[in-house]
Design an enzyme around this catalytic site. Structure first.
Site, PDB file in Angstrom:
ATOM      1  N   VAL A  61     -26.223  -5.803 -38.939  1.00  0.00           N
ATOM      2  CA  VAL A  61     -26.451  -4.725 -39.502  1.00  0.00           C
ATOM      3  C   VAL A  61     -27.849  -4.135 -39.602  1.00  0.00           C
ATOM      4  CG1 VAL A  61     -26.917  -5.866 -41.916  1.00  0.00           C
ATOM      5  CG2 VAL A  61     -25.842  -3.487 -42.073  1.00  0.00           C
ATOM      6  N   SER A  83     -30.300  -4.333 -37.032  1.00  0.00           N
ATOM      7  CA  SER A  83     -30.560  -3.675 -35.853  1.00  0.00           C
ATOM      8  C   SER A  83     -29.705  -2.071 -35.785  1.00  0.00           C
ATOM      9  CB  SER A  83     -30.353  -4.461 -34.632  1.00  0.00           C
ATOM     10  OG  SER A  83     -29.080  -5.032 -34.598  1.00  0.00           O
ATOM     11  N   CYS A 133     -38.894 -16.548 -29.006  1.00  0.00           N
ATOM     12  CA  CYS A 133     -37.884 -15.425 -28.561  1.00  0.00           C
ATOM     13  C   CYS A 133     -38.343 -14.250 -29.033  1.00  0.00           C
ATOM     14  CB  CYS A 133     -36.620 -15.900 -29.232  1.00  0.00           C
ATOM     15  SG  CYS A 133     -35.130 -14.670 -28.764  1.00  0.00           S
ATOM     16  N   GLY A 183     -34.903  -4.479 -35.894  1.00  0.00           N
ATOM     17  CA  GLY A 183     -34.549  -4.614 -37.190  1.00  0.00           C
ATOM     18  C   GLY A 183     -35.254  -5.577 -38.069  1.00  0.00           C
ATOM     19  N   CYS A 243     -29.560 -19.720 -32.757  1.00  0.00           N
ATOM     20  CA  CYS A 243     -28.446 -19.077 -32.064  1.00  0.00           C
ATOM     21  C   CYS A 243     -27.883 -20.006 -31.167  1.00  0.00           C
ATOM     22  CB  CYS A 243     -28.921 -17.853 -31.193  1.00  0.00           C
ATOM     23  SG  CYS A 243     -30.030 -17.885 -30.143  1.00  0.00           S
TER      24      CYS A 243
END
Length: 375
Positions: free
Chosen positions: A31, A33, A121, A145, A219
Site C-alpha cells: 500500500v 508504494s 537492498c 514509499g 524477503c
C-alpha cells in the site's frame, strides 16, 4: 548493417506528456508504494511504476509466495498502475540482488556479524542500480514509499534527510547511506503522512491492496530461519563447537556459529542454572561465549563505512542521539570522527547488545546526521 527496427526506442524511454517531469516509482505491491505512485502523479510528474525482480524461487530453494516481491505483489502493483493510468514495468535485478544483498548477508554471518539486508537492498538496489536505470531513462526523480522527509538546506548547501512524521513508521534508519546526489533526485511522498492516512487514501482510490498487511520478514527468508537459508544457499555444513562462559569454561555444544546473534537467549538448547545470553562469537575458535544480561551493556563502540548525510564530517566530537537497531529508540551520545568514514561513539548510559554488522545512525532531533556499520 543492422536493420532500423533494432533502433526502436523502448516504450519506457519514449517522451511523456509535454511539460511533465518523469519519475520512476519503486513499487513492491504494498500500500505504501502504491500511494506514493498516486501522490507522484498528483505532484505533476509522469509517474512510471517499476517493480524490481530480486530473486528466483529456485535460487532460494523453496517457494517464497508469502514474502514481498512475489508474483502476487507484482500483480497488485500492476493493478494499481492500471487504475492510475500509468505505465508499469518489471526490471530484473536478481543478479545484483544476489551479489550485493544475499552474498553480503551470508558473508556477514560467516564472519560472526549480524547484517541488516534491508540497508544493503536500499543502498545497492533502490538507490544505486534503480537510480542509474532511472538516469538512463531520463527520470528526474526516484520515488519510494519510505516514511522519511528530505529537502535542501540553503544555509549549509546540503540536502538533508529527516525522520518521517509518523514515529511508528519512520524508516530513516535504513536510508543513512543516501548520498547528496541521490537525495537531490529522490522524492518521498509519504514523509508527512501517517500509516492510517496512507491506508485511507488507498481505500478512497479503490486500490486492491488498501488493507494489505506490511511485510515484516527478510524477503528471502520469510520463515525466519536464516541459518537454514544459509545452509541451503551455500551447500555448506557449519560445524558445531563449544558454548563457553567468559572464563572459557565449556557449557555445552552449539550447532554452528551462523545460528546465533548477540543478545540471544532463546534457542540455545542448554539447561542452565540461570538465564544466559550470547555476548560474543569467537569465529577463529568456533565458539559462542555466554554471559549474564549485565554483560551485554557497553558505553563505547566504533562504526566504519560512515556516511555523513545532513552535514559534512565534523572536525571534532558532536553531540547526537544514536540508534543501534531499527526497532530501538535513539539515545544521547558523543560521536567522535576517527577518520572521514569511521567514528567512535560514547553513550551517556551503557547500551545493551550493540551488535557487529548492525547500523549505528546519528540524529539531531529529526535530522539524520549520518551513520555507519558497527565494528
Amino acid at each position: 548493417m543492422r536493420g532500423t527496427a533494432e533502433y526502436r526506442i523502448p516504450p519506457w524511454a519514449e517522451p511523456g506528456p509535454e511539460g511533465c517531469r518523469r519519475a520512476l516509482v519503486a513499487m513492491s505491491g504494498g500500500v505504501d508504494s502504491s500511494v506514493a505512485a498516486l501522490l507522484t502523479r498528483e505532484a505533476g510528474y509522469e509517474a512510471i511504476g517499476v517493480t524490481m525482480k530480486l530473486y528466483d524461487n529456485a535460487l532460494l530453494g523453496e517457494e517464497q509466495e508469502g514474502s514481498c516481491c512475489s508474483l502476487a505483489d507484482v500483480e497488485d502493483a500492476r493493478s494499481v498502475c492500471s487504475r492510475l493510468g500509468i505505465r508499469y514495468y518489471v526490471f530484473d535485478f536478481s543478479r545484483e540482488f544476489q551479489r550485493e544483498v544475499i552474498d553480503r548477508f551470508v558473508k556477514a554471518y560467516e564472519e560472526g556479524a549480524t547484517p541488516n539486508p534491508c540497508i544493503d537492498c536500499n543502498r545497492y538496489l533502490k538507490f544505486e542500480r534503480l537510480f542509474r536505470r532511472g538516469t538512463e531513462l531520463g527520470a528526474e526523480k526516484i520515488v519510494t514509499g519510505h516514511y522519511v522527509r528530505s529537502g535542501f538546506d540553503a544555509a549549509v548547501g546540503r540536502w538533508y534527510l529527516k525522520r518521517g512524521l509518523d514515529p511508528k513508521k519512520d524508516q530513516s534508519y535504513v536510508l543513512y547511506q543516501l548520498t547528496q546526489e541521490q537525495l537531490a533526485h529522490c522524492f518521498f511522498p509519504l514523509g508527512e503522512l501517517t500509516k492510517e492516512e496512507v491506508r485511507e487514501i488507498a481505500e478512497a482510490h479503490g486500490f486492491v491492496n488498501a488493507a494489505k498487511h506490511d511485510s515484516q520478514d527478510i524477503c528471502f527468508v520469510p520463515d525466519h530461519d536464516h541459518a537454514g537459508f544459509i545452509r541451503r544457499y551455500t551447500g555448506k555444513d557449519y560445524p558445531s563447537g563449544d558454548f563457553t562462559d567468559a572464563s572459557g569454561r565449556v557449557l555445552g555444544q552449539h550447532q554452528g556459529l551462523i545460528r546465533y546473534t548477540i543478545g540471544q537467549r532463546k534457542g540455545l538448547g542448554l539447561a542452565l542454572k540461570e538465564p544466559m545470553y550470547v555476548i560474543r562469537k569467537d569465529v577463529p575458535e568456533n565458539r559462542v561465549v555466554l554471559g549474564r544480561n549485565e554483560d551485554l551493556f557497553q558505553r563505547e563502540l566504533t562504526a566504519a563505512g560512515v556516511n555523513w548525510v545532513s552535514l559534512t564530517c565534523p572536525d571534532g566530537p558532536v553531540r547526537a542521539e544514536v540508534k543501534i537497531r531499527y526497532s530501538q529508540a535513539a539515545y544521547p551520545a558523543t560521536v567522535t570522527p576517527l577518520a572521514e568514514d569511521r567514528v567512535r561513539i560514547c553513550f551517556d548510559e551503557p547500551q545493551r547488545a550493540a551488535t557487529r554488522g548492525q547500523a549505528a545512525v546519528f540524529y539531531d532531533g529529526d535530522l539524520v546526521l549520518g551513520g555507519g556499520t558497527i565494528e
